[in-house]
Design a protein around this motif. Sequence first.
Motif, short mmCIF file in Angstrom:
data_model
loop_
_atom_site.label_atom_id
_atom_site.label_comp_id
_atom_site.label_asym_id
_atom_site.label_seq_id
_atom_site.Cartn_x
_atom_site.Cartn_y
_atom_site.Cartn_z
N ALA A 187 0.83 -1.21 0.00
CA ALA A 187 0.00 0.00 0.00
C ALA A 187 0.86 1.25 0.00
N VAL A 188 1.97 1.22 0.75
CA VAL A 188 2.87 2.38 0.80
C VAL A 188 3.63 2.52 -0.51
N LEU A 189 4.16 1.42 -1.03
CA LEU A 189 4.99 1.48 -2.23
C LEU A 189 4.19 1.93 -3.45
N PHE A 190 2.94 1.47 -3.57
CA PHE A 190 2.14 1.76 -4.76
C PHE A 190 1.01 2.75 -4.48
N GLN A 191 1.09 3.41 -3.31
CA GLN A 191 0.15 4.48 -2.95
C GLN A 191 -1.30 4.01 -3.09
N LYS A 192 -1.59 2.88 -2.43
CA LYS A 192 -2.92 2.30 -2.46
C LYS A 192 -3.58 2.44 -1.09
N ARG A 193 -4.86 2.26 -1.06
CA ARG A 193 -5.56 2.17 0.22
C ARG A 193 -5.27 0.80 0.82
N LEU A 194 -5.11 0.74 2.13
CA LEU A 194 -4.85 -0.52 2.83
C LEU A 194 -6.17 -1.14 3.24
N LEU A 202 5.26 1.34 9.07
CA LEU A 202 4.02 1.10 9.78
C LEU A 202 3.07 2.30 9.79
N TYR A 203 3.56 3.45 10.26
CA TYR A 203 2.66 4.60 10.39
C TYR A 203 2.11 5.02 9.03
N ASP A 204 2.99 5.10 8.03
CA ASP A 204 2.55 5.51 6.69
C ASP A 204 1.53 4.51 6.14
N GLY A 205 1.73 3.23 6.45
CA GLY A 205 0.78 2.22 5.99
C GLY A 205 -0.56 2.31 6.69
N PHE A 206 -0.54 2.46 8.01
CA PHE A 206 -1.79 2.55 8.75
C PHE A 206 -2.58 3.81 8.38
N LYS A 207 -1.89 4.87 7.99
CA LYS A 207 -2.59 6.09 7.57
C LYS A 207 -3.31 5.89 6.24
N ARG A 208 -2.96 4.84 5.53
CA ARG A 208 -3.62 4.55 4.26
C ARG A 208 -4.76 3.53 4.44
N ALA A 209 -5.03 3.15 5.70
CA ALA A 209 -6.05 2.14 5.96
C ALA A 209 -7.45 2.68 5.68
N CYS A 210 -8.28 1.83 5.10
CA CYS A 210 -9.67 2.21 4.85
C CYS A 210 -10.57 1.76 6.00
N GLU A 250 -3.97 3.20 19.98
CA GLU A 250 -2.76 2.66 20.59
C GLU A 250 -1.75 2.24 19.52
N ILE A 251 -2.21 1.51 18.50
CA ILE A 251 -1.33 1.04 17.43
C ILE A 251 -0.85 2.22 16.59
N LEU A 252 -1.73 3.16 16.32
CA LEU A 252 -1.36 4.31 15.51
C LEU A 252 -0.30 5.16 16.22
N ASN A 253 -0.49 5.38 17.52
CA ASN A 253 0.48 6.17 18.28
C ASN A 253 1.82 5.42 18.41
N MET A 254 1.74 4.11 18.58
CA MET A 254 2.96 3.31 18.66
C MET A 254 3.76 3.41 17.36
N SER A 255 3.07 3.30 16.24
CA SER A 255 3.75 3.36 14.95
C SER A 255 4.25 4.77 14.64
N LEU A 256 3.52 5.79 15.09
CA LEU A 256 3.98 7.18 14.91
C LEU A 256 5.25 7.43 15.71
N ASP A 257 5.29 6.94 16.94
CA ASP A 257 6.48 7.09 17.77
C ASP A 257 7.68 6.39 17.13
N THR A 258 7.44 5.20 16.60
CA THR A 258 8.51 4.47 15.91
C THR A 258 9.00 5.26 14.70
N ARG A 259 8.06 5.77 13.90
CA ARG A 259 8.46 6.54 12.72
C ARG A 259 9.29 7.74 13.09
N ASN A 260 8.90 8.46 14.14
CA ASN A 260 9.64 9.66 14.55
C ASN A 260 11.06 9.31 15.00
#
Length: 406
Positions: A19-26, A51-59, A65-75
């Motif tokens: 989803a991240v590589l091809f700019q698709k909805r997850l 992770l964060y970029d992928g979850f932001k593409r989720a439909c 909790e998961i979104l914040n965890m992945s955002l912290d990891t990305r930062n």
Amino acid sequence: MDLFRLMAEEQYLIQLIEAVLFQKRLPAPDTEIDFKLLCHIAGRSSLNGFLYDGFKRACYEVSPEILNMSLDTRNRVMAREAVQEVEIQRIFQKFEDAEIYCIPMKGYLLKNLYPQPYMRLSVDVDLLCDPGQMKQVEQIMYSLQYTLKHRAECHDVYTKAPNLTVEMHSKLFRTPSDWNRFPPQAWNRAVPYQNYRYIRQFTLEDCYCYTLMHTGKHLRMAGIGLHSALDQFLFLVQYADRMDWAQVQACLKRFRLEKLHQYLLELGPALFPESKTKISFFQTLTYQCDPKDLMALCAYLFRSGAGGTVQNIVNFQLMRKPQKDDSFFAHIKYMFSRAFPSRKRMECLFPKLEKTPLLLPVFWCIRLIQTVSCRSKYLTAEMKAVKSFNQQEAAQLKELYEKLGL
């Protein structure tokens, strides 16, 4: 856990990366997913920058909790990558001023193939240096407040707080030894990197072949993670139509890498089917590998983590010799060979031994003391791995490696 079967979380992580590589909805997962386990798998595989970029593409709505965890990891990985970049540019400038030749390798260059460089964060940065200039390299690294952590047969490892590690390579491979015929030729073909004169980079063909050789080297040693296959895939997406494939094929044949190359060549499109319709190179590719073998390879890469496992090291050693299940004497023989390596291996670890071969028992004692005092955790893990050796699993691994030509 099946060594050669993809878990639901691993299958969904592949969807997230696509989803991240091809700019698709997850899309929402088809089955129940343990998202914490998914994040753990991504971290072990050095893929958590996705992770964060992928979850932001989720439909669908991802839990806070998961979104914040992945955002912290990305930062955190973003900050670490930025620090690495600044430090390496400082090293490059010092080398340029001192007229020291070097070639940046692996992740430092490959990260630019990813949608964002932090998605390919390297634990360390690898530079290939002119062997005759290693003393000058050491002086410059000291001047930049790096500490020489240790010397190895192929490289010197420098560290700097809080989490910087730079490996200065004088050669690339220990085994197979004939692979060391590759770097001198690649040096001669190297081209300037950016606007530098003494900082060089491999040609596209040499960079591709070296990346494959590096993957093969780690597969022979302890295994390697899915990020290496992703490196190959994204390199082809970017550069396949610009490469001299006759030169690549000649290199693959010379270093016996045709089978490994074919599997990694096909693994990307198998994981990311959209590439077969969007990337011209994959549209014309002749596919030869069994899809089941490709998925078994993918599962094994996930099990290996980013840098391999102690269990893999033990499996490689024990699976090469026919033996009965749970053979006590086979295990004892293995531990004895690890405690007392061959003279050739010891000469790699202790070069002084080449001139004083009669002192081999003395250097065996030195190595044992160093292992017990400095690598006790690894020694414990290795002994546990020997006890956990599974003959059936090793047979499957041997079959896979035969197909890979390793």
